[in-house]
Design a protein around this motif. Structure first.
Motif, PDB file in Angstrom:
ATOM      1  N   ASP A 293      23.386 -48.811 -31.334  1.00  0.00           N
ATOM      2  CA  ASP A 293      23.545 -49.688 -32.632  1.00  0.00           C
ATOM      3  C   ASP A 293      25.204 -49.717 -33.160  1.00  0.00           C
ATOM      4  N   ALA A 294      26.003 -48.418 -33.129  1.00  0.00           N
ATOM      5  CA  ALA A 294      27.171 -48.126 -33.526  1.00  0.00           C
ATOM      6  C   ALA A 294      28.053 -49.088 -32.817  1.00  0.00           C
ATOM      7  N   VAL A 295      27.805 -49.335 -31.326  1.00  0.00           N
ATOM      8  CA  VAL A 295      28.692 -50.113 -30.552  1.00  0.00           C
ATOM      9  C   VAL A 295      28.397 -51.561 -30.644  1.00  0.00           C
ATOM     10  N   ILE A 296      27.287 -52.011 -30.923  1.00  0.00           N
ATOM     11  CA  ILE A 296      27.221 -53.385 -31.189  1.00  0.00           C
ATOM     12  C   ILE A 296      27.562 -53.619 -32.338  1.00  0.00           C
ATOM     13  N   ALA A 297      27.610 -52.646 -33.525  1.00  0.00           N
ATOM     14  CA  ALA A 297      28.280 -53.127 -34.809  1.00  0.00           C
ATOM     15  C   ALA A 297      29.593 -53.213 -34.552  1.00  0.00           C
ATOM     16  N   LEU A 298      30.136 -52.506 -33.718  1.00  0.00           N
ATOM     17  CA  LEU A 298      31.699 -52.485 -33.330  1.00  0.00           C
ATOM     18  C   LEU A 298      32.212 -53.830 -32.997  1.00  0.00           C
ATOM     19  N   VAL A 299      31.275 -54.348 -31.856  1.00  0.00           N
ATOM     20  CA  VAL A 299      31.826 -55.671 -31.210  1.00  0.00           C
ATOM     21  C   VAL A 299      31.406 -56.721 -31.823  1.00  0.00           C
ATOM     22  N   THR A 300      30.236 -56.859 -32.628  1.00  0.00           N
ATOM     23  CA  THR A 300      29.681 -58.024 -33.147  1.00  0.00           C
ATOM     24  C   THR A 300      30.581 -58.878 -34.022  1.00  0.00           C
ATOM     25  N   PRO A 301      31.423 -58.306 -34.799  1.00  0.00           N
ATOM     26  CA  PRO A 301      32.423 -58.873 -35.891  1.00  0.00           C
ATOM     27  C   PRO A 301      33.411 -59.725 -34.783  1.00  0.00           C
TER      28      PRO A 301
ATOM     29  N   GLU B 142      25.523 -58.608 -22.492  1.00  0.00           N
ATOM     30  CA  GLU B 142      24.713 -58.044 -21.564  1.00  0.00           C
ATOM     31  C   GLU B 142      25.354 -57.097 -20.670  1.00  0.00           C
ATOM     32  N   SER B 143      26.799 -57.157 -20.516  1.00  0.00           N
ATOM     33  CA  SER B 143      27.676 -56.111 -19.676  1.00  0.00           C
ATOM     34  C   SER B 143      27.979 -54.840 -20.739  1.00  0.00           C
ATOM     35  N   LEU B 144      27.745 -55.067 -22.021  1.00  0.00           N
ATOM     36  CA  LEU B 144      28.037 -54.000 -23.129  1.00  0.00           C
ATOM     37  C   LEU B 144      27.676 -52.516 -22.842  1.00  0.00           C
ATOM     38  N   PRO B 145      26.335 -52.288 -22.081  1.00  0.00           N
ATOM     39  CA  PRO B 145      25.915 -51.031 -21.918  1.00  0.00           C
ATOM     40  C   PRO B 145      26.805 -50.489 -20.815  1.00  0.00           C
ATOM     41  N   THR B 146      27.096 -51.291 -19.835  1.00  0.00           N
ATOM     42  CA  THR B 146      28.020 -50.697 -18.635  1.00  0.00           C
ATOM     43  C   THR B 146      29.344 -50.366 -19.164  1.00  0.00           C
ATOM     44  N   LEU B 147      30.055 -51.352 -20.044  1.00  0.00           N
ATOM     45  CA  LEU B 147      31.232 -51.019 -20.411  1.00  0.00           C
ATOM     46  C   LEU B 147      31.441 -50.070 -21.342  1.00  0.00           C
ATOM     47  N   ALA B 148      30.264 -49.595 -22.175  1.00  0.00           N
ATOM     48  CA  ALA B 148      30.349 -48.476 -23.284  1.00  0.00           C
ATOM     49  C   ALA B 148      30.320 -47.089 -22.350  1.00  0.00           C
ATOM     50  N   ALA B 149      29.473 -47.085 -21.313  1.00  0.00           N
ATOM     51  CA  ALA B 149      29.308 -46.068 -20.577  1.00  0.00           C
ATOM     52  C   ALA B 149      30.529 -45.723 -19.873  1.00  0.00           C
TER      53      ALA B 149
ATOM     54  N   ALA C 224      37.949 -50.895 -12.902  1.00  0.00           N
ATOM     55  CA  ALA C 224      37.056 -51.824 -12.276  1.00  0.00           C
ATOM     56  C   ALA C 224      35.820 -51.251 -11.645  1.00  0.00           C
ATOM     57  N   GLY C 225      36.120 -49.919 -10.905  1.00  0.00           N
ATOM     58  CA  GLY C 225      35.112 -49.310 -10.257  1.00  0.00           C
ATOM     59  C   GLY C 225      33.744 -48.731 -11.273  1.00  0.00           C
ATOM     60  N   ALA C 226      34.530 -48.292 -12.246  1.00  0.00           N
ATOM     61  CA  ALA C 226      33.546 -47.799 -13.368  1.00  0.00           C
ATOM     62  C   ALA C 226      32.281 -48.777 -14.066  1.00  0.00           C
ATOM     63  N   ILE C 227      32.916 -50.216 -13.868  1.00  0.00           N
ATOM     64  CA  ILE C 227      32.118 -51.261 -14.453  1.00  0.00           C
ATOM     65  C   ILE C 227      31.384 -52.095 -13.385  1.00  0.00           C
ATOM     66  N   GLY C 228      31.642 -51.610 -12.051  1.00  0.00           N
ATOM     67  CA  GLY C 228      30.990 -52.250 -10.982  1.00  0.00           C
ATOM     68  C   GLY C 228      31.522 -53.599 -10.808  1.00  0.00           C
TER      69      GLY C 228
ATOM     70  N   TRP D 233      40.254 -53.408 -25.357  1.00  0.00           N
ATOM     71  CA  TRP D 233      39.858 -53.500 -26.826  1.00  0.00           C
ATOM     72  C   TRP D 233      38.992 -52.197 -27.106  1.00  0.00           C
ATOM     73  N   LEU D 234      37.702 -52.291 -26.433  1.00  0.00           N
ATOM     74  CA  LEU D 234      36.577 -51.131 -26.744  1.00  0.00           C
ATOM     75  C   LEU D 234      37.169 -49.804 -26.562  1.00  0.00           C
ATOM     76  N   LEU D 235      38.013 -49.435 -25.349  1.00  0.00           N
ATOM     77  CA  LEU D 235      38.770 -48.096 -25.524  1.00  0.00           C
ATOM     78  C   LEU D 235      39.496 -47.646 -26.438  1.00  0.00           C
ATOM     79  N   ALA D 236      40.321 -48.593 -27.181  1.00  0.00           N
ATOM     80  CA  ALA D 236      41.277 -48.233 -28.034  1.00  0.00           C
ATOM     81  C   ALA D 236      40.593 -48.088 -29.443  1.00  0.00           C
ATOM     82  N   ARG D 237      39.550 -48.671 -29.710  1.00  0.00           N
ATOM     83  CA  ARG D 237      38.864 -48.419 -30.909  1.00  0.00           C
ATOM     84  C   ARG D 237      37.605 -47.188 -30.831  1.00  0.00           C
TER      85      ARG D 237
END
Length: 231
Positions: free
Chosen positions: A67-75, A133-140, A187-191, A207-211
């Motif tokens: 929920d926290a990651v989705i709240a970060l990305v949605t805006p 749909e790729s957000l779980p992989t990106l966040a992991a 790249a390998g980490a996100i397949g 963007w995700l990494l910085a925040r």
């Protein structure tokens, strides 16, 4: 005290007793650490702190991190879509004006071309359609990088160096204290292959990494402050 994050490893299952100081006197108990963690403000930072350094605890509350990651990305996604919609509307209006009076002027063509170029630029700045749909992989992948990224060898992870009698920001890591990570590794980490990562996914990842790094660092500061009070 060293890196306060290392204390969280004590919260995991272990047969080694960590909470004994000199002469058998308790130093900082697991209960103290857990209580200090409870003082960290709820939100993305605390969820990342647990996911990186106490994964057993984080596994019990995966939905909070989600929920926290989705709240970060949605805006940001909504901001991009509004910007894209505006650019498309501007192009449509420019095209309508061209044929309104039956005579197309050079000024109208120029305005249409500007709007078309703007739309191309905005599209290039938008994240891929499949970002959600790729957000779980990106966040992991980002969490894995935060937890395992090596320290900068130049400043030994401090982010600062001495220049004569002055303390200055490390030029190699820019003050982060962290070593660089290659596009190939990310790249390998996100397949994805490296070319696809650079072409499509790099802006999203960075963007995700910085925040997420910023949120985790702030949570670590809160944890250290709470631990210092308990020590």
């Amino acid at each position: 005290m060293g890196n306060v994050r290392e204390l969280m490893a004590r919260l995991g299952p272990s047969t080694v007793k960590f909470d004994t100081g000199r002469g058998g006197t308790p130093d900082l108990t697991n209960q103290d650490i857990a209580a200090a963690l409870g003082m960290v403000p709820a939100g993305l930072g605390r969820e990342l702190l647990e996911a990186c350094w106490w994964p057993d605890g984080a596994a019990l509350r995966r939905h909070r991190l989600r929920d926290a990651v989705i709240a970060l990305v949605t805006p940001e996604l909504r901001r991009q879509q509004r910007k894209l919609a505006d650019a498309r509307t501007d192009l449509g209006l420019a095209e309508v004006c061209m044929g309104w009076a039956g005579v197309v002027t050079a000024e109208q063509r120029a305005e249409r071309d500007r709007a078309a170029r703007r739309l191309v630029q905005v599209k290039a700045q938008c994240w891929p359609i499949s970002t959600l749909e790729s957000l779980p992989t990106l966040a992991a992948a980002v969490i894995g990088e935060i937890a395992k990224r090596p320290h900068c060898q130049s400043c030994e992870g401090r982010g600062e160096m001495m220049s004569g009698e002055l303390r200055v920001i490390c030029k190699v890591c820019g003050g982060s204290g962290l070593a660089a990570v290659s596009d190939r590794r990310r790249a390998g980490a996100i397949g994805r292959d490296e070319a696809a990562y650079r072409r499509t996914w790099k802006p999203v990842y960075e963007w995700l990494l910085a925040r997420m790094q910023e949120a985790e660092q702030e949570a670590a500061w809160h944890l250290k402050a709470a631990v210092d009070v308990a020590a």
